[in-house]
Design a protein around this motif. Structure first.
Motif, short mmCIF file in Angstrom:
data_model
loop_
_atom_site.label_atom_id
_atom_site.label_comp_id
_atom_site.label_asym_id
_atom_site.label_seq_id
_atom_site.Cartn_x
_atom_site.Cartn_y
_atom_site.Cartn_z
N ALA A 1 0.83 -1.22 0.00
CA ALA A 1 0.00 0.00 0.00
C ALA A 1 0.85 1.26 0.00
O ALA A 1 0.44 2.30 -0.53
CB ALA A 1 -0.93 0.00 1.21
N ASP A 2 2.07 1.17 0.56
CA ASP A 2 2.99 2.31 0.60
C ASP A 2 3.92 2.34 -0.60
O ASP A 2 4.86 3.15 -0.65
CB ASP A 2 3.82 2.27 1.89
CG ASP A 2 2.98 2.54 3.12
OD1 ASP A 2 1.89 3.14 2.98
OD2 ASP A 2 3.40 2.13 4.22
N GLY A 3 3.72 1.42 -1.56
CA GLY A 3 4.54 1.40 -2.76
C GLY A 3 5.84 0.64 -2.62
O GLY A 3 6.73 0.77 -3.47
N ARG A 4 5.96 -0.17 -1.55
CA ARG A 4 7.17 -0.98 -1.35
C ARG A 4 6.89 -2.44 -1.67
O ARG A 4 5.75 -2.84 -1.86
CB ARG A 4 7.65 -0.85 0.11
CG ARG A 4 8.07 0.56 0.49
CD ARG A 4 8.49 0.67 1.95
NE ARG A 4 7.34 0.63 2.85
CZ ARG A 4 7.09 -0.34 3.71
NH1 ARG A 4 7.89 -1.40 3.78
NH2 ARG A 4 6.03 -0.29 4.51
N LEU A 5 7.95 -3.25 -1.74
CA LEU A 5 7.79 -4.68 -1.98
C LEU A 5 7.39 -5.38 -0.69
O LEU A 5 7.83 -5.02 0.40
CB LEU A 5 9.11 -5.28 -2.49
CG LEU A 5 9.57 -4.83 -3.87
CD1 LEU A 5 10.91 -5.49 -4.21
CD2 LEU A 5 8.54 -5.18 -4.95
#
Length: 425
Positions: free
Chosen positions: A265-269
């Motif tokens: 959701a935060d754009g991380r893997l």
């Protein structure tokens, strides 16, 4: 193998069966399952926001905060819903009012979340705000402890008749709510004294205590291979391995899933390998034991019995329902088929773990219904990583290779029995 299955059936099966039906473990299992529809709904919005099509991600970029709101109030609050469901389930198992058990468990859990005064960027007071850090998967262990404490207090007060009794003319729903006042007051006061007045952050303390276990479960080879071995071994001995083992480990899996979903959701893997999706997508292809390959091999058998069982089992197997093949083949207490049933998932787990750990395929970060066929599920739960589909088919090939010689051996046995029966007829 006969000796191993005999040991499991005689020594391991009785205590494991009792454990699966123990009231508190059953309440945890049922309560968490009751929250699964909301977790799946939240997963859908994470997938929608992170679907790997550049035009789509550019189009929805301005709306992401609003689109993620359903995720925040479903997955981000899963422990809230689970606390109520678990408390209600445990209260019901004791013959008490389900609603009272759920409400007291939820109230005790919420008392561990300390609100704080919030202010806007302009310095305007926004009032008291509840932090969401421990309302999701990170608060699951606290929710379990609060559930047990609240319901056991309710049960003790009822046993000692230390409750408010109303006349018989009062409706049952009103009478039950008044019965919960005194045990609820005691429960909430104790939790308030510890967390509110005492300032003890029980959620943080529990997460620190369990962090080594969570790390092992989510990011180590032992954390994925041990559950697979135990589940298949129990199934081979005739007990529902998923009900026993998954009931114990699912709280850990939900903590790990929450971390993965928050990262995506935060754009991380997604950081954790060993979430529940790891097993559902790549290992239990066709159900526990990876039996879809076995269903297809049975369909191609020369044995009329095996062919019929294969035909009856293959469609449910596509949708990960494998009781027809487990009990129809049978696999249970059948060493010829129990060996590949245990061995195949161990090999598939090894291949999958090192593939995901190397970063060749994205970790699962979305939960989907168990009945979704594995290749589709791999694409959905990884946020659209097509390499997950390839890994599913690699594991299916592994299952075919491992099951094949054992199926041929079993086929000879069945053909001999069928020929003997034909002669007697």
């Amino acid at each position: 193998m006969n000796k191993i299955l005999g040991f499991v059936e005689e020594k391991l099966l009785p205590p494991m069966a009792s454990l699966s039906e123990q009231k508190h473990f059953r309440a945890i299992r049922d309560g968490i399952i009751s929250a699964m529809p909301l977790i799946m709904i939240g997963s859908f919005f994470v997938l929608m926001v992170n679907f790997p099509i550049p035009m789509w991600t550019e189009f929805i970029a301005p709306y992401v905060p609003k689109l993620m709101l359903p995720y925040r109030v479903t997955v981000g609050m899963m422990s809230v819903y689970a606390a109520y469901g678990m408390g209600g389930s445990l209260a019901k198992s004791y013959g008490m009012d389900r609603t009272s058990g759920g409400v007291l468990s939820l109230g005790a859990f919420m008392m561990t979340i300390i609100p704080f005064a919030a202010f806007s960027e302009n310095g305007d007071a926004l009032g008291m705000v509840l932090p969401m850090q421990y309302l999701g998967g990170s608060g699951m262990f606290t929710a379990i402890l609060c559930m047990i404490f609240a319901v056991e207090v309710l049960r003790l007060f009822k046993q000692k008749n230390f409750t408010i009794k109303l006349p018989e003319q009062v409706p049952d729903s009103v009478a039950r709510s008044f019965e919960a006042i005194l045990p609820g007051l005691f429960t909430m006061t104790i939790v308030w004294l510890i967390c509110g007045l005492g300032g003890f952050n029980i959620n943080e303390a529990i997460m620190k205590l369990f962090s080594p276990i969570v790390s092992i479960a989510g990011n180590s080879y032992l954390g994925v291979i041990i559950p697979v071995f135990l589940i298949t071994l129990l199934w081979a001995a005739g007990i529902h391995g998923d009900s026993v083992i998954a009931s114990l480990i699912r709280p850990l899996w939900l903590v790990l899933l929450d971390e993965n979903m928050a990262a995506v959701a935060d754009g991380r893997l997604a950081p954790n390998v060993g979430v529940e999706g790891f097993f559902d997508v790549y290992i239990w292809i066709g159900g526990s034991g990876g039996t879809l390959a076995l269903c297809i091999l049975f369909m191609m058998s020369k044995s009329s019995y095996m062919k019929e069982i294969g035909k009856l089992s293959v469609v449910p197997g596509i949708f990960n329902i494998n009781e027809p093949i487990i009990f129809g083949a049978p696999i249970v207490l059948n060493p010829i088929l129990a060996i590949p049933f245990i061995l195949g998932p161990l090999v598939a787990t090894t291949v999958t773990y090192f593939t995901l750990n190397a970063g060749w395929v994205l970790n699962t970060s979305v939960i989907s219904p168990f009945a979704v066929p594995a290749p589709i599920k791999a694409f959905l739960t990884t946020g659209g990583d097509w390499k997950g589909i390839i890994l599913v088919f690699v594991n299916i090939a592994i299952y075919f290779a491992i099951y094949y010689p054992f199926v041929k051996s079993y086929e000879k046995k069945m053909l001999a029995e069928e020929a003997e029966n034909a002669e007697l007829a």
